[in-house]
Design a protein around this motif. Structure first.
Motif, PDB file in Angstrom:
ATOM      1  N   PHE A  13      -8.954  -1.117   6.694  1.00 15.32           N
ATOM      2  CA  PHE A  13      -9.592   0.131   5.947  1.00 15.32           C
ATOM      3  C   PHE A  13     -10.195   0.764   7.102  1.00 15.32           C
ATOM      4  CE2 PHE A  13      -9.560  -3.244   2.969  1.00 15.32           C
ATOM      5  CZ  PHE A  13      -8.972  -2.860   1.678  1.00 15.32           C
ATOM      6  N   ARG A  41      -2.842   4.953  -0.954  1.00 14.19           N
ATOM      7  CA  ARG A  41      -3.800   4.401  -1.263  1.00 14.19           C
ATOM      8  C   ARG A  41      -3.944   3.754  -2.785  1.00 14.19           C
ATOM      9  NH1 ARG A  41      -8.146   9.081   0.112  1.00 14.19           N
ATOM     10  NH2 ARG A  41      -6.387  10.259  -0.204  1.00 14.19           N
ATOM     11  N   VAL A  85       0.795  -1.073   0.042  1.00  7.79           N
ATOM     12  CA  VAL A  85       0.135   0.024  -0.091  1.00  7.79           C
ATOM     13  C   VAL A  85       0.871   1.301   0.014  1.00  7.79           C
ATOM     14  CG1 VAL A  85      -1.879   1.338   1.300  1.00  7.79           C
ATOM     15  CG2 VAL A  85      -1.794  -1.216   0.987  1.00  7.79           C
ATOM     16  N   ALA A 112     -14.226  -0.818  -0.988  1.00  8.96           N
ATOM     17  CA  ALA A 112     -12.710  -0.878  -0.906  1.00  8.96           C
ATOM     18  C   ALA A 112     -12.233  -2.394  -0.563  1.00  8.96           C
ATOM     19  CB  ALA A 112     -11.975   0.095  -0.040  1.00  8.96           C
ATOM     20  N   ASP A 133      -8.317   5.818   5.181  1.00  7.97           N
ATOM     21  CA  ASP A 133      -7.041   5.259   5.643  1.00  7.97           C
ATOM     22  C   ASP A 133      -6.846   3.842   5.185  1.00  7.97           C
ATOM     23  OD1 ASP A 133      -6.317   7.762   6.460  1.00  7.97           O
ATOM     24  OD2 ASP A 133      -6.550   7.297   8.554  1.00  7.97           O
ATOM     25  N   ILE A 134      -5.760   3.535   4.380  1.00  9.27           N
ATOM     26  CA  ILE A 134      -5.426   2.292   4.088  1.00  9.27           C
ATOM     27  C   ILE A 134      -4.182   1.663   4.646  1.00  9.27           C
ATOM     28  CG2 ILE A 134      -5.422   0.273   2.448  1.00  9.27           C
ATOM     29  CD1 ILE A 134      -7.176   2.012   0.562  1.00  9.27           C
ATOM     30  N   ASN A 165      -5.850   2.028  -7.912  1.00  8.61           N
ATOM     31  CA  ASN A 165      -5.728   3.179  -7.350  1.00  8.61           C
ATOM     32  C   ASN A 165      -6.951   3.423  -6.533  1.00  8.61           C
ATOM     33  OD1 ASN A 165      -5.542   6.022  -6.767  1.00  8.61           O
ATOM     34  ND2 ASN A 165      -4.545   6.540  -8.746  1.00  8.61           N
ATOM     35  N   LEU A 166      -7.210   3.544  -5.176  1.00  4.68           N
ATOM     36  CA  LEU A 166      -8.365   4.042  -4.663  1.00  4.68           C
ATOM     37  C   LEU A 166      -8.180   5.150  -3.984  1.00  4.68           C
ATOM     38  CD1 LEU A 166      -8.694   0.737  -2.584  1.00  4.68           C
ATOM     39  CD2 LEU A 166      -9.798   1.261  -4.658  1.00  4.68           C
ATOM     40  N   ARG A 167      -7.346   6.183  -4.606  1.00  2.06           N
ATOM     41  CA  ARG A 167      -7.229   7.771  -3.946  1.00  2.06           C
ATOM     42  C   ARG A 167      -8.626   8.335  -3.904  1.00  2.06           C
ATOM     43  NH1 ARG A 167      -1.615   9.250  -6.878  1.00  2.06           N
ATOM     44  NH2 ARG A 167      -0.164   8.035  -5.223  1.00  2.06           N
TER      45      ARG A 167
END
Length: 193
Positions: A58, A23, A20, A74, A44-45, A37-39
């Motif tokens: 998560f 994100r 990670v 997510a 918070d990851i 891409n989880l931006r």
């Protein structure tokens, strides 16, 4: 009402490594590597190392109901990435016809398919598979192709493109049921139960 703190944990599979970085999640496994891409998700990851195994955590701070729904989204995305790099995804697509046999001709590189004689039309339909997806003829079943890959989004979208190009237009769809339909969603590597 706002929830101050909510988190979910996801166990990392034994033969998978997860990284990670801001994100952007990278998952490596026996079948390859996937990155997502989880931006766009405000959360918070974190990667938690523990004695019983590693976890991905998560966390959402001060989230409303819609914001908290992002947690499971997510988590499911990362879980599907781990499944993809270990067992892969396979969609079985079957050509269904009443009178005119649909001919599906896969390219030699298994990256595209050519569909001929749909409803007796002369038009040749071409479907390109998305990145990392292959298509091949099923040896066990006539008029069936296998759409396979590691990324569930690309595999399912490629199957949808195959189905969508053979939709019947300007006819009664209750009578004209011809097309290419998904008959099964399984994994490439068969897992013993």
């Amino acid at each position: 009402m706002l929830t101050v703190y909510k988190d979910l944990d996801l166990e990392i599979l034994p033969d998978v490594t997860v990284d990670v970085d801001a994100r952007v999640i990278t998952v490596k496994g026996p079948r390859g590597e996937l990155q997502k891409n989880l931006r766009h998700l405000a959360m918070d990851i974190r990667l938690i190392k523990g004695p019983k195994g590693d976890k991905v955590k998560f966390i959402v701070w001060h989230g409303g109901r819609k914001h908290l729904a992002c947690l499971r989204t997510a988590l499911a995305a990362v879980n599907n990435m781990m499944k993809g790099v270990t067992i892969g995804f396979q969609y079985k697509m079957r050509a269904v016809y009443a009178h005119f046999p649909i001919n599906m001709i896969t390219a030699s590189d298994n990256k595209s398919v050519e569909i001929r004689n749909f409803l007796g039309e002369k038009r040749v339909r071409n479907v390109q598979m998305l990145e990392g997806v292959t298509i091949s003829e099923d040896k066990n079943q006539k008029d069936q192709v296998l759409v396979e890959g590691n990324d569930i989004n690309n595999v399912s979208q490629s199957a949808a493109l195959l189905h969508g190009i053979t939709l019947v237009r300007n006819k009664d769809i209750r009578k004209f049921l011809d097309g290419i339909y998904c008959t099964a969603k399984t994994s490439v590597v068969q897992v013993e139960a």
